[in-house]
Write a protein that holds these residues in place. Structure first.
Motif, mmCIF file in Angstrom:
data_model
loop_
_atom_site.group_PDB
_atom_site.id
_atom_site.type_symbol
_atom_site.label_atom_id
_atom_site.label_comp_id
_atom_site.label_asym_id
_atom_site.label_seq_id
_atom_site.Cartn_x
_atom_site.Cartn_y
_atom_site.Cartn_z
ATOM 1 N N GLU A 126 9.177 -0.521 14.617
ATOM 2 C CA GLU A 126 9.451 -1.847 15.201
ATOM 3 C C GLU A 126 9.978 -2.833 14.154
ATOM 4 O O GLU A 126 10.502 -3.899 14.498
ATOM 5 N N LEU A 127 9.816 -2.493 12.876
ATOM 6 C CA LEU A 127 10.330 -3.365 11.818
ATOM 7 C C LEU A 127 11.756 -2.941 11.462
ATOM 8 O O LEU A 127 12.044 -1.750 11.388
ATOM 9 N N HIS A 128 12.605 -3.911 11.238
ATOM 10 C CA HIS A 128 13.990 -3.619 10.854
ATOM 11 C C HIS A 128 14.110 -3.784 9.339
ATOM 12 O O HIS A 128 13.868 -4.867 8.808
ATOM 13 N N PHE A 129 14.492 -2.717 8.664
ATOM 14 C CA PHE A 129 14.545 -2.718 7.201
ATOM 15 C C PHE A 129 15.974 -2.833 6.684
ATOM 16 O O PHE A 129 16.898 -2.281 7.287
ATOM 17 N N GLU A 156 0.838 -1.219 0.000
ATOM 18 C CA GLU A 156 0.000 0.000 0.000
ATOM 19 C C GLU A 156 0.864 1.258 0.000
ATOM 20 O O GLU A 156 0.550 2.252 -0.639
ATOM 21 N N ARG A 157 1.960 1.206 0.726
ATOM 22 C CA ARG A 157 2.810 2.399 0.834
ATOM 23 C C ARG A 157 3.622 2.669 -0.439
ATOM 24 O O ARG A 157 3.947 3.798 -0.735
ATOM 25 N N LEU A 158 3.992 1.582 -1.151
ATOM 26 C CA LEU A 158 4.863 1.740 -2.320
ATOM 27 C C LEU A 158 4.134 1.564 -3.652
ATOM 28 O O LEU A 158 4.710 1.809 -4.713
ATOM 29 N N ALA A 164 7.521 4.975 5.069
ATOM 30 C CA ALA A 164 7.057 3.678 5.582
ATOM 31 C C ALA A 164 7.908 3.232 6.765
ATOM 32 O O ALA A 164 7.395 2.730 7.768
ATOM 33 N N ARG A 165 9.221 3.429 6.653
ATOM 34 C CA ARG A 165 10.118 3.026 7.747
ATOM 35 C C ARG A 165 9.828 3.829 9.004
ATOM 36 O O ARG A 165 9.885 3.307 10.117
ATOM 37 N N LEU A 166 9.524 5.104 8.826
ATOM 38 C CA LEU A 166 9.220 5.936 9.991
ATOM 39 C C LEU A 166 7.904 5.512 10.648
ATOM 40 O O LEU A 166 7.739 5.586 11.860
ATOM 41 N N GLU A 167 7.003 5.014 9.811
ATOM 42 C CA GLU A 167 5.687 4.622 10.311
ATOM 43 C C GLU A 167 5.745 3.358 11.162
ATOM 44 O O GLU A 167 4.955 3.180 12.086
ATOM 45 N N ARG A 168 6.672 2.458 10.834
ATOM 46 C CA ARG A 168 6.746 1.178 11.566
ATOM 47 C C ARG A 168 8.156 0.991 12.132
ATOM 48 O O ARG A 168 8.938 0.163 11.643
#
Lengths: 121, 239
Positions: B211-214, B163-165, B205-209
Motif C-alpha cells: 500500500e506504500l508507494h516507494f 527495522e527492515r534496513l 520491505a516493499r513487498l511487505e507493504r
C-alpha cells in the motif's frame, strides 16, 4: 573499503519506482518550496524582510489556532465565545493572505529552515 | 582569489579527466594538508540557484565517487582560497571524523508516498450556518486532527523501515511530513560492500507493504550525512 572492482558504482544514480507521476508531482511541490537565497540588495531586501516577518506571524497564528481548537474541545468556551474567537482567527488568516499577495509570497515561502532542528512550520 | 568549493576528500591528487563546473570553469584539486578540495575559480559573490548550476555542482561531486567518498559542500559555497585553507586547517579533526563516518559508503534514498485519505477525518457537518466563526474553528480542528494522525503514521512507517534496513546500513536520517502525500524521506548511508544486501532488504520491505508507494534512488554522494557548512551565510542561505 573505497574501491570495489566487483561491485562498481553505476555511472549515474539509479531511480526506481512504480509511481513516477505521483512522485514527480510531490517532488515538484518540495522543490517549489525550497527557499531561494536572500540577496541583500535594495530590490530584494524588502521582500526578504517581509517574508521573515510574515513567517513569524504565520507561526504565531497557527499556535493561536491550535490553542483555540484545544479550548473549544475542552468545553470551557461558550458558543458565543467560540464564534467570536473563530471570527477573529478567520480575519487574521484573511489579512495574512492579503499581505502575502502584496509581497508576492506563497504559503510555501512562509517557513524557515532551522538546520538540524527542522523547519519552523 | 575567489573559489567555488564543491567537496572535500582525501587521497586524490588529480581528476581522472578534465572537468568543468559552475560557469563552465575548470575544476581542479586544491590541496590543504592531507585533504583534497574540489574547486573552480569564481568571479562574483553569489551563485544563482538554477538547474544548470545545481547539475554542475552535483556532477563535480559525483566525479570522484567511484574512487572515494567525498564530503560535499553546500551548494553555493563561495570563499577565498585563504578562507578555505583557514577553515580546513582549523577544523581538521572534525573533517577527518566526518570522512571516517562516510568512508567506503554511498547514500541511498527512499521516499514514501501514502494515501492521505486513510488518516483524513471526514469534513465537519455543516451545522454552523450563520456562525462562520464556529464553522472556521471546526474546520481547523478537522485539519489539525488529520495532521496529527498523519504525523503519527509517518513516524510508524519510518520506524518500520528502520527495522527492515537497520542491519544493512551504517547510518540513517529521515524526515517525516504530515501535510503532504510524500510522508517519509529517508537517506541511508550504505557501505559499498553491503549494497546487494541493502537492495534485497529494501525489495522485501516493499513487498511487505504494497500500500506504500516507494521511490528508491542512488547511489549518491553522502549529501545528507556530510554537508559542510562553511560559515553563517552559507548555513542560513544569506549571501
Amino acid at each position: 573499503m573505497e574501491l570495489s572492482p566487483e561491485n562498481p558504482l553505476p555511472a549515474e544514480p539509479e531511480i526506481e519506482t512504480s509511481h513516477v507521476e505521483e512522485f514527480v508531482e510531490q517532488l515538484r511541490c518540495v522543490t517549489d518550496s525550497l527557499p531561494s537565497r536572500i540577496n541583500i540588495d535594495a530590490q530584494s531586501v524588502e521582500q526578504g524582510l517581509a517574508r521573515l516577518v510574515l513567517t513569524l506571524i504565520e507561526f504565531i497564528r497557527r499556535l493561536l489556532e491550535k490553542q483555540a481548537v484545544r479550548r473549544m474541545e475542552g468545553g470551557d468556551l461558550s458558543p458565543e465565545q467560540i464564534e467570536e474567537l473563530g471570527l477573529a482567527l478567520m480575519r487574521l488568516e484573511a489579512k495574512l493572505h492579503e499581505l502575502k499577495t502584496q509581497f508576492g509570497l506563497t504559503d510555501e515561502d512562509l517557513n524557515l529552515d532551522l538546520g538540524p532542528i527542522g523547519r519552523l512550520i | 582569489m575567489k573559489l567555488y568549493a564543491y567537496g572535500l576528500t582525501e587521497g586524490i591528487d588529480s581528476l581522472p579527466e578534465p572537468l568543468n563546473g559552475i560557469n563552465d570553469a575548470a575544476v581542479y584539486i586544491f590541496k590543504v594538508g592531507d585533504f583534497s578540495l574540489l574547486v573552480s575559480a569564481f568571479s562574483g559573490d553569489t551563485v544563482p540557484v538554477n538547474r544548470d548550476n545545481a547539475l554542475a555542482h552535483a556532477a563535480v561531486v559525483r566525479s570522484v565517487l567511484d574512487r572515494t567518498t567525498p564530503l560535499p559542500f553546500r551548494f553555493g559555497t563561495v570563499v577565498t582560497d585563504r578562507q578555505l585553507e583557514s577553515y580546513v586547517r582549523a577544523r581538521r579533526e572534525g573533517l577527518q571524523a566526518k570522512l571516517e563516518l562516510v568512508r567506503g559508503c554511498v547514500e541511498m534514498s527512499v521516499k514514501i508516498i501514502w494515501d492521505r485519505g486513510r488518516t483524513e477525518p471526514a469534513p465537519a457537518n455543516n451545522h454552523s450556518e450563520g456562525t462562520p466563526g464556529t464553522a472556521f474553528l471546526k474546520e481547523k480542528r478537522r485539519e489539525l486532527l488529520g495532521s496529527e494522525a498523519r504525523a503519527e503514521e509517518a513516524k510508524k512507517i519510518a520506524r518500520w523501515l528502520e527495522e527492515r534496513l537497520g542491519d544493512v546500513v551504517r547510518d540513517k536520517t529521515f524526515k517525516t511530513n504530515s501535510t503532504a502525500k510524500l510522508l517519509v524521506s529517508g537517506a541511508y548511508l550504505v557501505d559499498r560492500g553491503m549494497m546487494d544486501r541493502y537492495r534485497v532488504a529494501l525489495k522485501n520491505a516493499r513487498l511487505e507493504r504494497p500500500e506504500l508507494h516507494f521511490l528508491a534512488s542512488g547511489p549518491w554522494p553522502p549529501y545528507s550525512f556530510a554537508n559542510i557548512d562553511l560559515e553563517f551565510k552559507s548555513q542560513f542561505g544569506v549571501s
